[in-house]
Design an enzyme around this catalytic site. Structure first.
Site, mmCIF file in Angstrom:
data_model
loop_
_atom_site.group_PDB
_atom_site.id
_atom_site.type_symbol
_atom_site.label_atom_id
_atom_site.label_comp_id
_atom_site.label_asym_id
_atom_site.label_seq_id
_atom_site.Cartn_x
_atom_site.Cartn_y
_atom_site.Cartn_z
ATOM 1 C CB CYS A 1 -0.939 -0.019 1.200
ATOM 2 S SG CYS A 1 -2.285 -1.213 0.997
ATOM 3 C CB CYS B 1 -2.183 -0.301 8.934
ATOM 4 S SG CYS B 1 -2.491 1.330 8.204
ATOM 5 N NE ARG C 1 -3.526 5.831 10.261
ATOM 6 C CZ ARG C 1 -4.497 5.927 9.347
ATOM 7 N NH1 ARG C 1 -5.109 4.850 8.905
ATOM 8 N NH2 ARG C 1 -4.875 7.091 8.901
#
Lengths: 150, 281
Positions: free
Chosen positions: B200, B242, B238
């Protein structure tokens, strides 16, 4: 969030025709790879185009729109990390499409595309352990839908 | 033989992101230290105009009330030692760093740092907790509590605009093992969706996944206020997000795995200006 996950696991299990969730892995269909394709249907049951489209759109299932543009204008926001699937039936036959969906890493080692019919990935969330993203029949349904994209 | 082996191992770790040149260990080290990106940029660039405007104006930044609360705690004596942060460090923006001569300015830019006690990286959150335990003899704020998020914001803010720096990729640096571990994490596929960070944030940075515009996944904006969370969050939160999104079992806040990843990520973002506390969607 936790609740949502459990619900989707229950739905997944119901589709597979098993009772309960998280307890045991799905029975996986064996398949044979021939020259980077899977010629044989996973189930022998013809794919359902309408359900295939639904599975492709569903964010908890195929979620193909996360990465692909598709001729589905009623859905907003199509992702751009993969190629457009418009006209994909002109480029790929059924056996190639099956390989792409089941385990694309066989043909594209470094691809971002998930393997929709595989288990054993590293550190899978407990609720999803031993489960494939899609059921065998869902794979066949998505293929049937993709075959209509001419 | 040995050399060739280690080069291959490196190449595997690095994935397709970097072209490796010659086969000597020396030149490999140099190549490894090249940026994986042609250009490094902050998640600010791909943030929405709405969140950018909030971040640009401290009065509109929803993180700031937490920082204000932390500024009060900064001056409040605590623990058996009955000392406040101010007693040792002066005001948060005191460039001289108070009676101890240890200023907060620069901390956000140089952390994670090496902690001789754990023989590994320590980040700002854990460093604050350490001062509470060791120096204040107090019970530390819990990871991801409003108090620790506020205090982390207050500390990191003193480095705003300073450039991220790290030497962790140098073999002589004590953080090198953590850097290697973090790099392996970054390039390892995981979760039911079988994705590595790099799929990503390296291969597809600046490209849309559905309605989300991918950034390089840099850490220079942390800690951050996320509108989706309706509250501030740490970098490790975070990471957990993810991981969860790709149906991968997350690691604990402050875990060795995430500290290594944080160390490696700092290196990927070296040169970026510190923006924390930022605002994101």
């Amino acid at each position: 969030m936790k609740h949502k996950k459990i619900i989707s696991a229950v739905v997944g299990a119901a589709v597979a025709g098993t009772i309960g969730f998280g307890a045991h892995a799905n029975e996986m269909v064996k398949y044979e790879v021939v020259d980077g394709t899977i010629p044989q249907s996973l189930t022998g049951v013809a794919g359902d185009v309408a359900n295939g489209k639904k599975v492709a759109i569903n964010r908890k299932k195929g979620n193909c729109l996360a990465c692909h543009t598709m001729p589905i204008p009623e859905e907003q926001f199509h992702g751009l990390t993969g190629p457009s699937l418009e006209g994909v039936a002109e480029r790929m036959n059924e056996a190639e499409l099956r390989m792409r969906l089941v385990d694309p890493k066989v043909v594209a080692y470094d691809t971002m595309m998930p393997s929709f019919y595989r288990t054993g990935q590293h550190r899978v969330l407990k609720d999803f352990e031993g489960k494939t993203i899609l059921e065998a029949q869902e794979i066949e349904d998505v293929i049937a839908y993709l075959r209509t994209l001419k | 033989m040995h050399k060739v082996k280690s080069v291959t191992a490196m190449a595997v770790l690095l994935g397709a992101g970097l072209a490796l040149g010659a086969c000597t260990t020396e030149s490999t080290t140099k190549d490894v230290m090249k940026h994986p990106y042609k250009e490094v940029w902050s998640g600010y660039s791909t943030a929405t105009p709405e969140t950018r405007a909030m971040q640009d104006d401290d009065f509109a930044n929803p993180y700031m009330p937490y920082v204000d609360a932390a500024a009060e705690l900064w001056d409040t004596p605590a623990g058996e030692a009955k000392k406040s942060c101010a007693d040792c460090h002066g005001a948060p923006d005191d460039a001289k760093g108070g009676s101890m001569g240890i200023p907060m300015k620069g901390v956000g830019a140089k952390y994670p740092a090496y902690d001789p006690e754990s023989h590994g990286p320590i980040n700002v959150e854990l460093r604050i907790q350490k001062c509470q335990t060791d120096h204040q003899k107090a019970k530390p704020f819990k990871y991801e509590s409003d108090e620790l998020l506020g205090m982390t914001g207050l500390v990191v803010m003193q480095s705003r605009g300073m450039k991220r720096e790290t030497k962790a990729a140098e073999q002589s640096d004590p953080l090198y093992p953590a850097w290697l571990q973090g790099k392996a994490f970054y390039y390892q596929r995981r979760g039911q969706l079988d994705l590595a960070c790099k799929h990503c944030h390296e291969d597809n940075a600046a490209i849309l996944v559905r309605a989300e515009l991918l950034s390089q996944g840099q850490s220079n904006g942390f800690p951050t206020y996320r509108l989706k969370w309706q509250k501030p969050g740490s970098l490790h939160r975070r990471f957990r997000g993810c991981n969860n999104n790709i149906r991968s079992e997350p690691y604990a806040y402050g875990s060795d795995e995430y500290l290594a990843l944080e160390t490696y990520l700092a290196w990927r973002g070296r040169g970026l200006p510190i923006e924390g506390p930022s605002v994101r969607k």
